[in-house]
Design an enzyme around this catalytic site. Structure first.
Site, PDB file in Angstrom:
ATOM      1  N   LYS A   1       0.827  -1.214   0.000  1.00 27.36           N
ATOM      2  CA  LYS A   1       0.000   0.000   0.000  1.00 27.36           C
ATOM      3  C   LYS A   1       0.858   1.260   0.000  1.00 27.36           C
ATOM      4  O   LYS A   1       0.510   2.251  -0.631  1.00 27.36           O
ATOM      5  CB  LYS A   1      -0.898   0.008   1.232  1.00 27.36           C
ATOM      6  CG  LYS A   1      -1.720  -1.252   1.385  1.00 27.36           C
ATOM      7  CD  LYS A   1      -3.113  -1.088   0.862  1.00 27.36           C
ATOM      8  CE  LYS A   1      -3.719  -2.427   0.594  1.00 27.36           C
ATOM      9  NZ  LYS A   1      -5.075  -2.597   0.970  1.00 27.36           N
TER      10      LYS A   1
ATOM     11  N   HIS B   1     -15.897  -4.750   5.614  1.00 31.94           N
ATOM     12  CA  HIS B   1     -15.035  -4.462   4.467  1.00 31.94           C
ATOM     13  C   HIS B   1     -15.171  -5.476   3.343  1.00 31.94           C
ATOM     14  O   HIS B   1     -14.340  -5.523   2.440  1.00 31.94           O
ATOM     15  CB  HIS B   1     -13.561  -4.343   4.877  1.00 31.94           C
ATOM     16  CG  HIS B   1     -13.329  -3.341   5.959  1.00 31.94           C
ATOM     17  ND1 HIS B   1     -13.353  -1.986   5.732  1.00 31.94           N
ATOM     18  CD2 HIS B   1     -13.121  -3.489   7.290  1.00 31.94           C
ATOM     19  CE1 HIS B   1     -13.144  -1.347   6.867  1.00 31.94           C
ATOM     20  NE2 HIS B   1     -13.012  -2.240   7.829  1.00 31.94           N
TER      21      HIS B   1
ATOM     22  N   ARG C   1      -6.384  -8.104 -10.601  1.00 34.02           N
ATOM     23  CA  ARG C   1      -7.007  -9.357 -11.042  1.00 34.02           C
ATOM     24  C   ARG C   1      -8.412  -9.039 -11.546  1.00 34.02           C
ATOM     25  O   ARG C   1      -8.873  -7.915 -11.449  1.00 34.02           O
ATOM     26  CB  ARG C   1      -7.131 -10.315  -9.853  1.00 34.02           C
ATOM     27  CG  ARG C   1      -7.898  -9.640  -8.725  1.00 34.02           C
ATOM     28  CD  ARG C   1      -8.180 -10.534  -7.557  1.00 34.02           C
ATOM     29  NE  ARG C   1      -8.357  -9.778  -6.340  1.00 34.02           N
ATOM     30  CZ  ARG C   1      -9.470  -9.157  -5.959  1.00 34.02           C
ATOM     31  NH1 ARG C   1     -10.542  -9.189  -6.732  1.00 34.02           N
ATOM     32  NH2 ARG C   1      -9.532  -8.473  -4.837  1.00 34.02           N
TER      33      ARG C   1
END
Lengths: 502, 165
Positions: free
Chosen positions: A116, A234, A291
């Protein structure tokens, strides 16, 4: 064009990819674990090979075993689906080393986006707007200084994070130390990497993402947005395209940024750039998923494109067959992720045998399913059974179509979240598209509207229960052994029994 | 034949008499015009005063439901002639209570020992299934009388894990 593709996955996505292969004249190879011999994806493939015991790390996550099958079956490419090895750069690299085409981006792009903090650095260089915060790992002291500067609340996040793990929301300065340390230790345990960084917490954002497609000749386009704000812990639950708050101007701006992000990462094949969008419709880069996404069908329906076909063509070295100006959006699509879990009991997983399966059909309904009636849903993997997608000219009719499809849908023998979708789709805020990532948690914190059925229905249920017992009692009582097998023989008997009216 | 059917806390008396291909039905003494057809496996189509309903039955190791137009009803049928009659479950908090696994899975952690005092709702055992860890909580306040599983054990849905007295 590729000749034979190994699908390194299971469930609905493996079936989805194999269908595309069949349509394009490409042979498909399945891999399966010990509990998946009778799984749907095995029957859809042209060839299938066992890869070991049920636990994923000994089968679907074993790079060695999957490459071994690829070599034995002479597959020239591997499609990883989503989950499992799909975002593992080691796997992409191992495929390349073995001379097998990995259907996805190069390992370098996956590595960049997998961290990240590195992704944030790269995006800032490329001029992509990021949530205010740090783009490198922090010590507690640095975190305290930064938080004071950008203001609370802040989110402490694992650099290697994903799926909500290693993430802590911190509201005030005194809470920062413990939030920071919890995130660190969770990151260490989950990802074997304790690096954490800090971002300003965007309150009640929407989660809106842009689908991108990149060929291996430098062409990158985007295929509109998906709104995925209905989430629990989430995890996305309902997705739709287009988003009710994205107008053409915002779409073009987000799309341009997503294309820029993909180009700066040297990205190829299908990918998704996720953004948080605040109440003022400012958007911030969240992460890039390297992906095919679970929710890709909503984009397929509104663009009229087949993303897996395009993935296969890109991996074959073809140029993108469409230009940006050829992409137009039409209608509205909504997807529900159907899970084997019990919404009335804390969302406990509910593996087991699917005794009865009645699937919806008719106009506007698409279902990508990975199970069948009689299948024993194993407890070893993700509980997603199927994706139900509704498509209609506008959002209101897409909701109506989905509700109608849900009414037709029945799964017997195990619990599913089908009932939860009815609750969401009927909620006034969902109908008005007033949704953000906190919507579902707020809905679930309120008691479900009393499930008290009408007196009428209860009476019908009582009559039906007596009827079932009467039919059972008069036909197979002596023959029926106790236990679950009695049910199926009993059901057959109920069918044969002449109970016709008049 | 008369059946006592428990649904949503109420008891209905359903009197069913087979008349050739059709049924004569009385609900709590009142005649109900009923037309029944078997459709797909395990499913009945009911026409009651012109209204169309679809009825399914769902029997698992843990429960027995009747499903009317996709709405589930836990149903307890007392059939005077049947040997398989079920009793309404007594869910009071007196006496020992069993903690059962709501789904198949693997015991990953046991958080109390036999003889420990537990609160109602306190986590006793953690079961992992489908990549999720789920806490099994004590059904009542009391003493943990018995542990029937060990860490690492695979359990079936409905299997007794522990007893609290």
């Amino acid at each position: 064009m590729l000749k034979k593709v190994l699908v390194a996955n299971r469930g609905e996505i493996a079936v989805r990819v194999m269908r595309a292969c069949r349509e394009m004249g490409i042979a498909s190879v399945a891999v399966y674990s010990d509990v998946d011999r009778a799984a749907l994806h095995v029957t859809h493939a042209d060839e299938a090979y066992a890869i070991g015991p049920a636990p994923a790390r000994e089968s679907y996550l074993s790079i060695e075993k999957i490459l071994d099958v690829a070599r034995r079956s002479h597959a020239d490419a591997i499609h990883p689906g989503y989950g499992f090895l799909s975002e593992n750069p080691k796997f992409a690299r191992a495929c390349a080393d073995a001379g097998i085409k990995f259907i996805g981006p190069p390992a370098s792009a996956m590595e960049l986006m997998g961290s990240k903090t590195r992704a944030r650095q790269a995006m800032q260089v490329a001029g992509v707007p990021c949530v205010p915060g740090s783009s490198k790992g922090l010590t507690l002291k640095e975190a305290e200084e930064l938080a004071a500067r950008i203001g609370f609340p802040v989110m402490v996040k694992a650099a290697a994070g994903g799926g909500g793990k290693g993430m802590r929301l911190v509201h005030t300065a005194p809470e920062l130390k413990s939030g920071f340390e919890t995130a660190r230790s969770e990151a260490q345990r989950s990802f074997n990497d304790s690096e954490v960084y800090l971002e300003k917490y965007i309150e009640n954002p929407r989660h809106i993402e842009i689908q991108v497609l990149a060929d291996e000749h430098g062409n990158v386009i985007f295929l509109g947005e998906r709104e995925c704000s209905v989430q629990r812990r989430h995890q996305k639950v309902i997705e739709e395209a287009p988003s009710a708050v994205v107008d053409e101007d915002l779409r073009q701006r987000m799309g341009a940024v997503a294309v820029q992000a993909a180009k700066s990462a040297g990205y190829t094949n299908a990918g998704t750039v996720e953004f948080l969008v605040d109440a003022q419709r400012n958007f911030y880069f969240l992460e890039m998923n390297t992906r095919l996404q679970v929710e890709h069908p909503v984009t397929e329906l509104v663009t009229g494109l087949d993303l897996v076909h395009l993935q296969l063509r890109i991996a074959s070295g073809e140029k993108l067959p469409i230009r940006q100006q050829d992409v137009t959006l039409r209608g509205h699509a909504i997807e529900c992720r159907i899970y084997a879990e019990d919404p009335d009991n804390n969302f406990f997983p509910s593996p087991g045998k699917i005794q009865q399966l009645v699937r919806p059909s008719g106009p506007g309904v698409r279902e990508d399913i990975g199970v069948y009636e009689g299948w024993n849903v194993p407890l070893d993997y993700d509980p997603m059974l199927s994706k139900l997608i509704a498509f209609a000219p506008d959002r209101r009719m897409a909701i109506a179509c989905m509700e109608r499809a849900l009414d037709e849908y029945f799964v017997g023998g195990i619990k599913t979240n089908l009932g939860l979708f009815r609750r969401i789709l009927q909620h006034p805020d969902f109908i008005d598209a007033k949704i953000d990532t906190g919507f579902l948690d707020r809905l679930l914190s309120q008691p479900a509207k009393s499930q008290d059925a009408s007196e009428d229905r209860q009476r019908v249920a009582a009559i039906a229960a007596a009827l079932f017992t009467a039919i059972q009692g008069t036909s197979v009582r002596s023959a029926a052994p106790a236990g679950p097998s009695a049910v199926s023989s009993w059901m057959q008997a109920a069918r044969k029994e002449s109970v016709g009216g008049k | 034949m008369i059946y006592e059917v428990g649904i949503a806390g109420k008891t209905f008396r359903v009197d069913l008499v087979r008349n050739g291909d059709s049924w004569i039905c009385k609900l709590d003494g009142q005649e109900v015009p009923l037309n029944v057809a078997a459709t797909q496996a395990g499913t009945l189509s009911l026409l009651i005063e012109g209204k169309s309903y679809e009825a399914k039955q769902e029997v698992t190791s843990a429960e027995s439901n009747v499903v009317i137009d996709n709405q589930r009803f836990a149903a307890v049928v007392k059939d005077p002639r049947s040997l398989q009659s079920r009793k309404a479950t007594d869910s009071g908090s007196h006496g020992p209570q069993k903690l059962k696994a709501p789904m198949p899975g693997k015991v990953v952690r046991i958080m109390v020992a036999v003889g420990d005092e537990v609160e109602a709702g306190q986590a006793v055992i953690v079961i992992e299934a489908m990549k999720m860890q789920n806490e099994m909580k004590s059904p009542k306040k009391g003493l943990l009388k018995k542990l029937s599983v060990a860490e690492g054990a695979a359990v079936e849905a409905g299997q007794v894990l522990a007893e609290v007295e």
